[in-house]
Every structure is written in C-alpha cells, then in structure tokens.
Design an enzyme around this catalytic site. Structure first.
Site, PDB file in Angstrom:
ATOM      1  N   TYR A 182     -39.079  -2.682   4.058  1.00  0.00           N
ATOM      2  CA  TYR A 182     -40.006  -1.894   3.248  1.00  0.00           C
ATOM      3  C   TYR A 182     -41.173  -1.409   4.090  1.00  0.00           C
ATOM      4  CZ  TYR A 182     -43.389  -5.786   2.920  1.00  0.00           C
ATOM      5  OH  TYR A 182     -44.304  -6.769   3.198  1.00  0.00           O
ATOM      6  N   CYS A 183     -41.827  -0.366   3.591  1.00  0.00           N
ATOM      7  CA  CYS A 183     -43.028   0.182   4.228  1.00  0.00           C
ATOM      8  C   CYS A 183     -43.856   0.836   3.127  1.00  0.00           C
ATOM      9  CB  CYS A 183     -42.651   1.179   5.336  1.00  0.00           C
ATOM     10  SG  CYS A 183     -41.617   2.541   4.761  1.00  0.00           S
ATOM     11  N   THR A 184     -44.786   1.693   3.480  1.00  0.00           N
ATOM     12  CA  THR A 184     -45.692   2.260   2.483  1.00  0.00           C
ATOM     13  C   THR A 184     -44.966   3.162   1.501  1.00  0.00           C
ATOM     14  OG1 THR A 184     -47.450   2.211   4.139  1.00  0.00           O
ATOM     15  CG2 THR A 184     -47.850   3.514   2.156  1.00  0.00           C
ATOM     16  N   ILE A 211     -43.593   0.672  -0.917  1.00  0.00           N
ATOM     17  CA  ILE A 211     -44.527  -0.095  -1.746  1.00  0.00           C
ATOM     18  C   ILE A 211     -45.093   0.765  -2.880  1.00  0.00           C
ATOM     19  CG2 ILE A 211     -46.700  -1.389  -1.752  1.00  0.00           C
ATOM     20  CD1 ILE A 211     -46.186  -1.875   1.287  1.00  0.00           C
TER      21      ILE A 211
END
Length: 245
Positions: A182-184, A211
C-alpha cells in the site's frame, strides 16, 4: 468551510506524445485557475490538483476525453484553502520513479484488493484461504512516521527507487504470506506489487486506491495516525480532512 476540491489520480497507459501534451494541458489548467502538479511520461499520468469543484471536474473531464485516459479515477478530499502555491505540468521519464524499466504496469497489473476486503482480512488476521496477511508500506520513511497500518512492514526507505533492493534483502520474510502493498494513492503499489511477483512471491496484492481510498471506503480501522500528503495540508485524517497540526 471546505469548499476547495482536492483530487489525486494516476493511470499507467502508453503516452508516447507525453511531451507534446504538456503545454496545452498547462494552459487549460491555468485558465481554470487550478493549482497543483501534473506529471506526464510515456508510461502514463499522475496528478494532484485543487480548486473550485466545477473547475477541477472540468479538467478531469477534458483528460477523459482522450480515449487513453477514459479510465482515469480520482480520489477526492476537501479543504478550506488551496494547498498548492502554483500550477505545474512536467514531462518526466517516469510518473513514479523506480529505475526498473522492465516493470510496466500498463501491460498488466498485479491483483488489486478493495478496501473493505482488506479491512475484513485484517479483522480476521488472515485471508480467505487462511494465510497470514501482512501489509507492506511502500512509502518513504518520513511518510510512514505520520501514520501507517498497525503492524505494517516498513523498510525505512528514503526513496521509492530503493524498493527493489529492499525486497531482495527481505524476500524470505514474505514467503508463505499474503502480502498487501500500500501507499498514499496506489501508484507506488502498482510497481511494487509487480516487482514482488517478478521476484517469485505468489500471494501479492495491491491496495486499490491506496490509503486515501481506504479512508473513504473503510474509515480508519487498523490505521494508526494520519496519512501524509504532498501539499500544504501535510496530512489528512481518516475523515479525509486536514489533520490537526
């Protein structure tokens, strides 16, 4: 009164004319009085924009008029003020730099996991096949320090281009597990998940929309802290409002 619309969006799609798109797109964004950053590369587009809602949506509609960008999906949040100082459109070698040219998300994605399914897996502690689930943060260390999923793997990277080397060092720790990167907003996961599959990991997922989409669809469950964003807001909470300083 939160009347400024902020959007982030990206799409991996071949844009061989990326350089030629820069000036017309900048002119249109300025006409609409938008501020933010648009990155164009032969591998696709990545953007962060803010302004009046009708202006932001007008630019997104203009982009989607190009059949190649018809699938561009934007994540929305709101603020009292525009969190960017100017409007910039850049032509880059990559829309997210990894220095791994063999990884081309436009040619096929790793499986994507929706936010509600991830929340359900984290509630249970395993995936639907009973395998242990781990979340792998693909962001830079200073971003992770603002907030992350509880128990997430964090390789303390200073920049995303370090990911392939970090994976080689830590590959054995991921074997036999279901790994959700996951990332932003999802863009780094696109490449990270493909690199992990290339390295031989079988049960790899990318969190669809990152996210920000997770906050929108699943709230703040299992997430600790705020999500760092690359604008003057600095971070947003699970309600997608600017975090209290």
């Amino acid at each position: 009164m939160n009347n400024i619309l902020n959007v982030s969006a990206y799409l991996f799609v071949p844009l061989p004319d990326a350089a030629a798109l820069r000036e017309p797109l900048l002119a249109r964004a300025r006409t609409l009085e938008l501020k933010g950053t648009i990155l164009l590369a032969e591998e696709g587009i990545n953007l962060f924009l803010a302004g009046a809602p009708e202006a932001v949506r007008a630019l997104l509609a203009h982009l989607r008029d190009d059949p190649r960008l018809a699938g561009l999906q934007a994540k929305e949040s709101w603020s009292d003020t525009v969190p960017f100082g100017r409007m910039v459109v850049k032509h880059k070698r990559e829309i997210i730099r990894m220095n791994h040219p063999a990884i081309r998300p436009a040619q096929g994605r790793a499986p994507a996991l929706d936010a509600r399914t991830l929340r359900r897996w984290l509630d249970a502690g395993h995936d639907d096949a009973g395998r242990p689930v781990v979340t792998l943060d693909t962001r830079n260390a200073f971003e992770v320090d603002h907030g992350a999923f509880a128990g997430a793997i964090d390789w303390r990277m200073a920049k995303f281009s370090e990911f392939p080397d970090a994976l080689r060092v830590n590959l054995a720790d991921l074997q036999g597990k279901t790994v959700v990167s996951y990332c932003t907003g999802g863009i780094r996961c696109e490449k990270a998940a493909l690199v992990m599959r290339e390295a031989g990991l079988e049960n790899v997922w990318q969190l669809e929309g990152g996210i920000l989409k997770y906050f929108e669809e699943a709230g703040g469950a299992h997430f600790r802290g705020d999500c760092f964003v690359f604008d003057e807001r600095e971070a947003v909470g699970a309600d997608l409002a600017p975090a209290a300083s």
